[in-house]
Design a protein around this motif. Structure first.
Motif, PDB file in Angstrom:
ATOM      1  N   SER A   1     -10.882   2.607  -6.796  1.00  0.00           N
ATOM      2  CA  SER A   1     -10.949   1.261  -7.388  1.00  0.00           C
ATOM      3  C   SER A   1     -11.099   0.196  -6.296  1.00  0.00           C
TER       4      SER A   1
ATOM      5  N   HIS B   1     -14.783   0.270  -4.936  1.00  0.00           N
ATOM      6  CA  HIS B   1     -15.720  -0.370  -5.872  1.00  0.00           C
ATOM      7  C   HIS B   1     -15.431  -1.863  -6.013  1.00  0.00           C
TER       8      HIS B   1
ATOM      9  N   MET C   1     -19.094  -6.834  -6.870  1.00  0.00           N
ATOM     10  CA  MET C   1     -17.757  -7.177  -7.408  1.00  0.00           C
ATOM     11  C   MET C   1     -17.170  -8.298  -6.542  1.00  0.00           C
TER      12      MET C   1
ATOM     13  N   ARG D   1      -7.545  -2.976   4.127  1.00  0.00           N
ATOM     14  CA  ARG D   1      -6.583  -2.147   4.858  1.00  0.00           C
ATOM     15  C   ARG D   1      -6.820  -2.290   6.368  1.00  0.00           C
TER      16      ARG D   1
HETATM   17  C1  GRG Z   1     -13.742  -1.576  -9.674  1.00  0.00           C
HETATM   18  C2  GRG Z   1     -13.168   0.093 -11.496  1.00  0.00           C
HETATM   19  C3  GRG Z   1     -12.778  -1.003 -10.620  1.00  0.00           C
HETATM   20  C4  GRG Z   1     -11.534  -1.455 -10.704  1.00  0.00           C
HETATM   21  C5  GRG Z   1     -10.992  -2.467  -9.830  1.00  0.00           C
HETATM   22  C6  GRG Z   1      -7.408  -2.440  -9.393  1.00  0.00           C
HETATM   23  C7  GRG Z   1      -8.731  -3.039  -9.242  1.00  0.00           C
HETATM   24  C8  GRG Z   1      -9.686  -2.929 -10.341  1.00  0.00           C
HETATM   25  C9  GRG Z   1      -9.122  -3.646  -8.118  1.00  0.00           C
HETATM   26  C10 GRG Z   1      -8.265  -3.807  -6.950  1.00  0.00           C
HETATM   27  C11 GRG Z   1      -8.400  -5.209  -6.481  1.00  0.00           C
HETATM   28  C12 GRG Z   1      -7.117  -5.870  -6.266  1.00  0.00           C
HETATM   29  C13 GRG Z   1      -6.971  -6.596  -4.993  1.00  0.00           C
HETATM   30  C14 GRG Z   1      -6.133  -5.833  -7.168  1.00  0.00           C
HETATM   31  C15 GRG Z   1      -4.854  -6.461  -6.967  1.00  0.00           C
HETATM   32  C16 GRG Z   1      -3.716  -5.516  -6.863  1.00  0.00           C
HETATM   33  C17 GRG Z   1      -4.010  -4.362  -6.010  1.00  0.00           C
HETATM   34  C18 GRG Z   1      -4.455  -3.154  -6.717  1.00  0.00           C
HETATM   35  C19 GRG Z   1      -3.842  -4.435  -4.693  1.00  0.00           C
HETATM   36  C20 GRG Z   1      -4.082  -3.354  -3.729  1.00  0.00           C
HETATM   37  O1  GRG Z   1      -3.124  -2.336  -3.871  1.00  0.00           O
HETATM   38  P1  GRG Z   1      -2.113  -1.959  -2.679  1.00  0.00           P
HETATM   39  O2  GRG Z   1      -1.430  -3.203  -2.167  1.00  0.00           O
HETATM   40  O3  GRG Z   1      -3.138  -1.455  -1.576  1.00  0.00           O
HETATM   41  O4  GRG Z   1      -1.236  -0.851  -3.147  1.00  0.00           O
HETATM   42  P2  GRG Z   1      -2.920  -0.377  -0.409  1.00  0.00           P
HETATM   43  O5  GRG Z   1      -4.044  -0.676   0.549  1.00  0.00           O
HETATM   44  O6  GRG Z   1      -1.556  -0.545   0.207  1.00  0.00           O
HETATM   45  O7  GRG Z   1      -3.083   0.965  -1.066  1.00  0.00           O
END
Ligand code: GRG
Length: 312
Positions: A91, A94, A100, A107
């Motif tokens: 996710s 993408h 997007m 990271r």
């Molecule tokens: C493109 C199918 C598709 C889905 C995207 C979850 C999502 C939907 C996108 C992630 C983007 C984002 C910044 C969401 C906010 C919360 C999040 C999931 C942050 C990142 O997760 P962490 O902090 O990351 O667990 P690390 O790098 O520590 O694994």
């Protein structure tokens, strides 16, 4: 507890136990991903690059700690946790694509499409998603548990109240002002559903009973929202180097966030209240008698507190 009660929770640095658990999760990922020199090498290199770029492993930790609290087999929980981390990483790859969020930094490293090109990044995401379900299918448990695991995980990342549905809402509402209930619906789907599913998969594979599953489902739901609220707060308060990704993106992308809806202090207070509620679910679960009264929920409680006080 009343809606406006002020709640504070003690800060935690994760205990050394969690560094050991992260190592075990990383070892499972290293074993389950194809080696980088396996033909066709470019895709395997890209998959391993994003997986080993230094994520916090929050979702597999939740799965592992929930499952181990109920006495589930560690080998199974580690593989299931690795599968969830593969999906999370897909996710992110993408989400960072030019179509997007168009992010160049994740990271603390160049994003997948910057490093390998867009076509390989799209395929690396697809491949991680596909491999995750292969890993679930191969779990050494009764086939019935594999079916139930897929029934939990697939909708959590699907279009109806799942991750993809949340991402669609996110795109649709760009620049719009949302009320709190719409904002929560979006983030329960986009971020929360996979976090809740991680807890539920741990409980399922630990063979928790129905009552415990219900409590843990509510806990997972609350933690999912906490995670997103803290993410929104950190986007304002933390630096890019602390986050390992571009800070301040929400404002630039005209995203309506929890701080826009509730203010910074209000958002932090709300996250504290939800965490308090999540911990209350744990306490009520262990007090309810039966199977759950024998479990040690202290690690899960520690994780709840870490999630609300995290700095990256
Ligand atoms: C493109 C199918 C598709 C889905 C995207 C979850 C999502 C939907 C996108 C992630 C983007 C984002 C910044 C969401 C906010 C919360 C999040 C999931 C942050 C990142 O997760 P962490 O902090 O990351 O667990 P690390 O790098 O520590 O694994």
């Amino acid at each position: 507890m009343m809606a406006n009660d002020r709640v504070t929770t003690p800060e935690v640095n994760l205990s050394p136990h969690f560094a050991i658990q992260r190592d075990r999760i990383n070892q499972a990922l290293a074993r389950l991903l194809p080696p980088a020199d396996q033909y066709p090498e470019s895709i395997h290199e890209a998959m391993r690059y994003s997986i080993f770029a230094g994520g916090k492993r929050v979702r597999p930790l939740l799965l592992l700690e929930t499952g181990e609290a109920f006495g589930g087999p560690s080998e199974v929980l580690l593989d299931a946790g690795a599968a969830v981390e593969m999906i999370h990483t897909y996710s992110l790859i993408h989400d960072d694509l030019p179509a997007m969020d168009n992010d160049r930094f994740r990271r603390g490293m160049p994003t997948s499409h910057v490093k390998f090109g867009e076509a390989t990044a799209i395929l690396a995401g697809d491949a991680l998603l596909t491999l995750a379900f292969q890993v679930l299918a191969n779990l050494k448990v009764r086939p019935e548990l594999v079916v139930r695991a897929v029934q939990i995980l697939a909708p959590a990342i699907g279009t109806i109240d799942g991750m993809i549905g949340g991402q669609v809402m996110d795109i649709k509402y760009e620049g719009a002002q949302l009320n709190q209930s719409k904002l929560e619906q979006l983030h329960r789907a986009k971020t929360g559903a996979l976090i809740r599913a991680s807890v539920l998969l741990g409980a399922l594979l630990g063979e928790a009973d129905g009552g415990a599953l219900e409590r843990l489902s509510r806990l997972g739901d609350k933690l999912g929202l906490v995670f997103q609220i803290v993410d929104d707060v950190l986007d304002i308060e933390a630096t890019s180097s602390q986050l390992g990704k571009t800070a301040g993106k929400d404002r630039g992308a005209r995203k309506y966030t929890f701080p826009s809806a509730l203010g910074l202090a209000g958002s932090k207070q709300y996250a504290e209240r939800l965490t308090h509620g999540a911990i209350a679910e744990l306490e009520q679960m262990t007090r309810a008698g039966g199977q759950a009264s024998k479990i040690d929920a202290s690690r899960l409680k520690e994780l709840c507190l870490f999630l609300v006080h995290r700095k990256s």
